[in-house]
Design an enzyme around this catalytic site. Sequence first.
Site, mmCIF file in Angstrom:
data_model
loop_
_atom_site.group_PDB
_atom_site.id
_atom_site.type_symbol
_atom_site.label_atom_id
_atom_site.label_comp_id
_atom_site.label_asym_id
_atom_site.label_seq_id
_atom_site.Cartn_x
_atom_site.Cartn_y
_atom_site.Cartn_z
ATOM 1 N N HIS A 12 0.838 -1.205 0.000
ATOM 2 C CA HIS A 12 0.000 0.000 0.000
ATOM 3 C C HIS A 12 0.872 1.255 0.000
ATOM 4 O O HIS A 12 0.609 2.220 -0.707
ATOM 5 C CB HIS A 12 -0.895 0.041 1.234
ATOM 6 N N ASP A 69 9.008 5.896 8.265
ATOM 7 C CA ASP A 69 8.398 5.209 9.391
ATOM 8 C C ASP A 69 7.283 6.106 9.906
ATOM 9 O O ASP A 69 7.421 7.332 9.927
ATOM 10 C CB ASP A 69 9.425 4.940 10.490
ATOM 11 N N ASP A 154 -6.364 3.292 9.169
ATOM 12 C CA ASP A 154 -7.129 4.265 8.371
ATOM 13 C C ASP A 154 -8.627 4.261 8.679
ATOM 14 O O ASP A 154 -9.263 5.321 8.641
ATOM 15 C CB ASP A 154 -6.941 3.992 6.875
ATOM 16 N N LYS A 175 -6.397 11.005 0.114
ATOM 17 C CA LYS A 175 -5.623 10.769 1.342
ATOM 18 C C LYS A 175 -4.233 11.394 1.231
ATOM 19 O O LYS A 175 -3.790 12.104 2.130
ATOM 20 C CB LYS A 175 -5.510 9.257 1.607
ATOM 21 N N HIS A 180 -0.050 12.490 6.572
ATOM 22 C CA HIS A 180 1.303 12.497 7.136
ATOM 23 C C HIS A 180 2.346 12.100 6.087
ATOM 24 O O HIS A 180 3.253 12.853 5.790
ATOM 25 C CB HIS A 180 1.308 11.507 8.308
#
Length: 195
Positions: A12, A69, A154, A175, A180
């Site tokens: 993803h 990360d 999510d 999204k 982020h």
Amino acid sequence: MKRLVIATNNAHKLEEIRQMLGDMYEVQGLADIGCHDDIPETADTIEGNAEMKAQYVKLHYGLDCFSDDTGLEIDALNGEPGVHSARYGGVAHDSERNIDKVLRLMADVPMPKRTARFRTAIVLLQGDEQHLFEGKVEGHILTERHGTGGFGYDSIFQPVEGDGRTFAQMDASEKNAISHRGRATAQLVEFLKRQ
Ligand code: ITT
């Protein structure tokens, strides 16, 4: 086309990043370079983990690469799961268990106090240079899952800047525009474009 390796096996994530970098770089994941190792992520910050993963690829494969990360910081849980987001429920990368644990621990927390944020750190190693890019998005943890898109947490994360939908109810480009990782990656893209 120039090649850029991302120290990830998360399909993803690769897809999200390909969408943003696709016409500038051939984006490759760990499987594409023949790396099937379980790369250690034992630092106590997301920045430290991103650096560990990128350094590992550099050391063992001699390739420039970047690594990201991400941590979900929930205020009512004192910032947890944070750096432990991938295995919060006890089993690595089992998102359903992770979500179950969050919902269980927050069962008595009323909505105004269900504030949280995703934070992403990206470390780019290029030659002898190391660069850090960061992104975050504020939101709330809902009391149940909504939507089936995205991955990880999510379906229970409702960004403040949206229209009430969770990230799992948005398509990838919606999204990416506020997330982020989208924001951290946008900084990386700007940096790469200037080269
Ligand atoms: P790699 O280490 O192979 O890149 P990962 O799945 O472990 O993949 P991270 O370490 O970046 O990814 O993120 C830790 C966990 O945080 C991840 O397993 C998800 O549960 C969650 N997470 C990360 N990004 C997310 C996102 O955009 N939306 C929802 N959850 C996310």
